[in-house]
Motif scaffolding. Structure first.
Motif, PDB file in Angstrom:
ATOM      1  N   ASP A   1     -20.946  -7.381   3.807  1.00  0.00           N
ATOM      2  CA  ASP A   1     -19.754  -6.930   3.093  1.00  0.00           C
ATOM      3  C   ASP A   1     -19.432  -5.461   3.384  1.00  0.00           C
ATOM      4  O   ASP A   1     -19.451  -4.621   2.484  1.00  0.00           O
ATOM      5  CB  ASP A   1     -19.887  -7.166   1.596  1.00  0.00           C
TER       6      ASP A   1
ATOM      7  N   GLU B   1      -8.025 -11.570  -5.571  1.00  0.00           N
ATOM      8  CA  GLU B   1      -8.762 -11.254  -4.354  1.00  0.00           C
ATOM      9  C   GLU B   1      -8.063 -11.822  -3.131  1.00  0.00           C
ATOM     10  O   GLU B   1      -8.082 -11.212  -2.060  1.00  0.00           O
ATOM     11  CB  GLU B   1     -10.206 -11.756  -4.445  1.00  0.00           C
TER      12      GLU B   1
ATOM     13  N   GLY C   1      -8.999 -11.582   0.518  1.00  0.00           N
ATOM     14  CA  GLY C   1     -10.342 -12.081   0.242  1.00  0.00           C
ATOM     15  C   GLY C   1     -10.745 -13.271   1.091  1.00  0.00           C
ATOM     16  O   GLY C   1     -11.901 -13.384   1.506  1.00  0.00           O
TER      17      GLY C   1
ATOM     18  N   SER D   1     -14.485  -5.380  -0.684  1.00  0.00           N
ATOM     19  CA  SER D   1     -13.472  -5.542  -1.735  1.00  0.00           C
ATOM     20  C   SER D   1     -13.505  -6.918  -2.398  1.00  0.00           C
ATOM     21  O   SER D   1     -12.981  -7.083  -3.494  1.00  0.00           O
ATOM     22  CB  SER D   1     -12.081  -5.291  -1.153  1.00  0.00           C
ATOM     23  N   SER D   2     -14.144  -7.890  -1.755  1.00  0.00           N
ATOM     24  CA  SER D   2     -14.155  -9.268  -2.284  1.00  0.00           C
ATOM     25  C   SER D   2     -15.396  -9.493  -3.146  1.00  0.00           C
ATOM     26  O   SER D   2     -16.237 -10.351  -2.852  1.00  0.00           O
ATOM     27  CB  SER D   2     -14.109 -10.268  -1.126  1.00  0.00           C
TER      28      SER D   2
ATOM     29  N   ASP E   1     -17.320  -2.040   4.063  1.00  0.00           N
ATOM     30  CA  ASP E   1     -16.063  -1.485   3.558  1.00  0.00           C
ATOM     31  C   ASP E   1     -15.071  -1.436   4.717  1.00  0.00           C
ATOM     32  O   ASP E   1     -15.295  -0.736   5.702  1.00  0.00           O
ATOM     33  CB  ASP E   1     -16.302  -0.082   3.000  1.00  0.00           C
TER      34      ASP E   1
ATOM     35  N   THR F   1      -1.650   5.312  -6.513  1.00  0.00           N
ATOM     36  CA  THR F   1      -3.054   5.026  -6.215  1.00  0.00           C
ATOM     37  C   THR F   1      -3.765   6.199  -5.553  1.00  0.00           C
ATOM     38  O   THR F   1      -4.989   6.320  -5.627  1.00  0.00           O
ATOM     39  CB  THR F   1      -3.165   3.809  -5.282  1.00  0.00           C
TER      40      THR F   1
ATOM     41  N   SER G   1     -11.652  -0.914   4.007  1.00  0.00           N
ATOM     42  CA  SER G   1     -10.464  -0.590   3.221  1.00  0.00           C
ATOM     43  C   SER G   1      -9.323  -0.004   4.042  1.00  0.00           C
ATOM     44  O   SER G   1      -8.145  -0.241   3.730  1.00  0.00           O
ATOM     45  CB  SER G   1     -10.827   0.377   2.089  1.00  0.00           C
TER      46      SER G   1
ATOM     47  N   ASN H   1      -5.403  -9.729  -1.644  1.00  0.00           N
ATOM     48  CA  ASN H   1      -5.995  -8.567  -0.986  1.00  0.00           C
ATOM     49  C   ASN H   1      -6.901  -8.993   0.169  1.00  0.00           C
ATOM     50  O   ASN H   1      -7.842  -8.281   0.518  1.00  0.00           O
ATOM     51  CB  ASN H   1      -6.757  -7.718  -1.998  1.00  0.00           C
TER      52      ASN H   1
ATOM     53  N   THR I   1       0.835  -1.205   0.000  1.00  0.00           N
ATOM     54  CA  THR I   1       0.000   0.000   0.000  1.00  0.00           C
ATOM     55  C   THR I   1       0.870   1.255   0.000  1.00  0.00           C
ATOM     56  O   THR I   1       0.660   2.175  -0.800  1.00  0.00           O
ATOM     57  CB  THR I   1      -0.923   0.018   1.233  1.00  0.00           C
TER      58      THR I   1
ATOM     59  N   THR J   1      -7.750  -3.344   5.319  1.00  0.00           N
ATOM     60  CA  THR J   1      -7.140  -4.214   4.317  1.00  0.00           C
ATOM     61  C   THR J   1      -5.919  -3.540   3.697  1.00  0.00           C
ATOM     62  O   THR J   1      -4.892  -4.184   3.478  1.00  0.00           O
ATOM     63  CB  THR J   1      -8.155  -4.601   3.227  1.00  0.00           C
TER      64      THR J   1
END
Length: 297
Positions: A272, A234, A239, A255-256, A274, A50, A276, A237, A43, A279
């Motif tokens: 699900d 995934e 998943g 994200s998955s 977020d 990014t 982020s 990251n 990251t 992760t």
């Protein structure tokens, strides 16, 4: 869980997929992004391209949403003490592991997390939860302790987090209780075994098979366990790093996308949120929590 050895019915797990009743969390009030392994390293190394930035208020809000999902599903949330120095201890999976016999106190390797065990021990002592064993032979972290089903545990090591010596010691602890323990090396980019494989339901796991040693995939299949495969993209990251809530419910992450669609198609009710900020910062929803009690499988 009543194991007949002093562990009360309120504490302990013999599986990681039946109905979850109690979970250990932390509070990310002192969270920050620092070099702490390959996930957050990726990251930080790519941030100039990014544009991702750390946002503490967003992280707190995301964590609160996760907590609300646990609570909506009848899960009692318990918390490690916050500590400004131990600014990553809210990744509650790693400083200890829960077993049918009590808590396993781990020996963490990262300098910024090496003393996380202090808040873990305090929590168990304050709540009169038995401490089963202490890892002393080498570094070992709770994310590398994955109970696939009653009597069977996968134990990982990538070297820079858990070391083989620590993992082998934990395996011997488990075998002495009459359970099967399989020790396996994992790729450092997945950090822990729970970045590769996590139980979904009885005889079913989610796993990034492409990133696992073929012999380990064969072991899992040899146990009669179905693998719901997560793609390498995934998987890298986080998943596979999800949590079974039991009763056909799964706590995943936004994200998955492809994995969540597949789980829904299999009949799971998928949450699900977020996550982020976590992760991207080095850990998924499974890293953020430790099951303290589930119904017996």
């Amino acid at each position: 869980m009543n194991q007949g050895d002093g562990v009360s019915q309120r504490w302990g797990i013999n599986n990681d997929y039946a109905k979850l009743t109690d979970v250990l969390l932390g509070k990310p009030e002192y969270y920050k992004w620092v070099e702490a392994g390959p996930l957050i390293g990726r990251t930080l190394a790519n941030a100039h391209k990014t544009g991702v930035k750390f946002d503490l208020q967003l992280a707190m809000a995301q964590h609160s949403e996760m907590v609300s999902i646990f609570e909506e599903n009848g899960v009692t949330c318990h918390y490690l003490d916050s500590d400004e120095v131990l600014h990553r201890n809210f990744f509650a999976r790693d400083s200890s592991a829960m077993t049918p016999w009590g808590a396993l106190i781990c020996h963490m390797q990262l300098k910024c997390r090496r003393a996380d065990y202090v808040t873990a021990i305090k929590f168990y002592q304050d709540n009169r939860i038995p401490i089963w064993k202490w890892v002393t032979a080498g570094h070992f972290e709770g994310g590398d302790f994955v109970i696939i089903e009653p009597g069977r545990v996968l134990i990982g090591h990538c070297g820079e987090r858990s070391e083989r010596s620590g993992s082998e010691q934990v395996a011997e602890f488990v075998r002495a209780e009459g359970w099967e323990a399989v020790v396996a090396p994992i790729s450092r980019e997945f950090v822990h075994m729970d970045g590769l494989v996590v139980p979904l339901a009885e005889k079913m796991v989610v796993a990034c098979a492409d990133a696992m040693e073929p012999w380990l995939v064969d072991v899992i299949k040899g146990w009669g366990v179905e693998i719901v495969d997560v793609t390498y993209r995934e998987g890298r990251n986080l998943g596979a790093n999800l949590v079974s809530l039991g009763d056909g419910k799964v706590l995943s992450m936004a994200s998955s996308v492809k994995l969540n669609e597949r789980l829904s198609a299999l009949g799971f009710e998928v949450y699900d949120p977020d996550l982020s900020m976590f992760t991207l910062g080095g850990g998924g929803v499974h890293c953020l929590c430790l099951a303290l009690h589930r119904e017996e499988a």
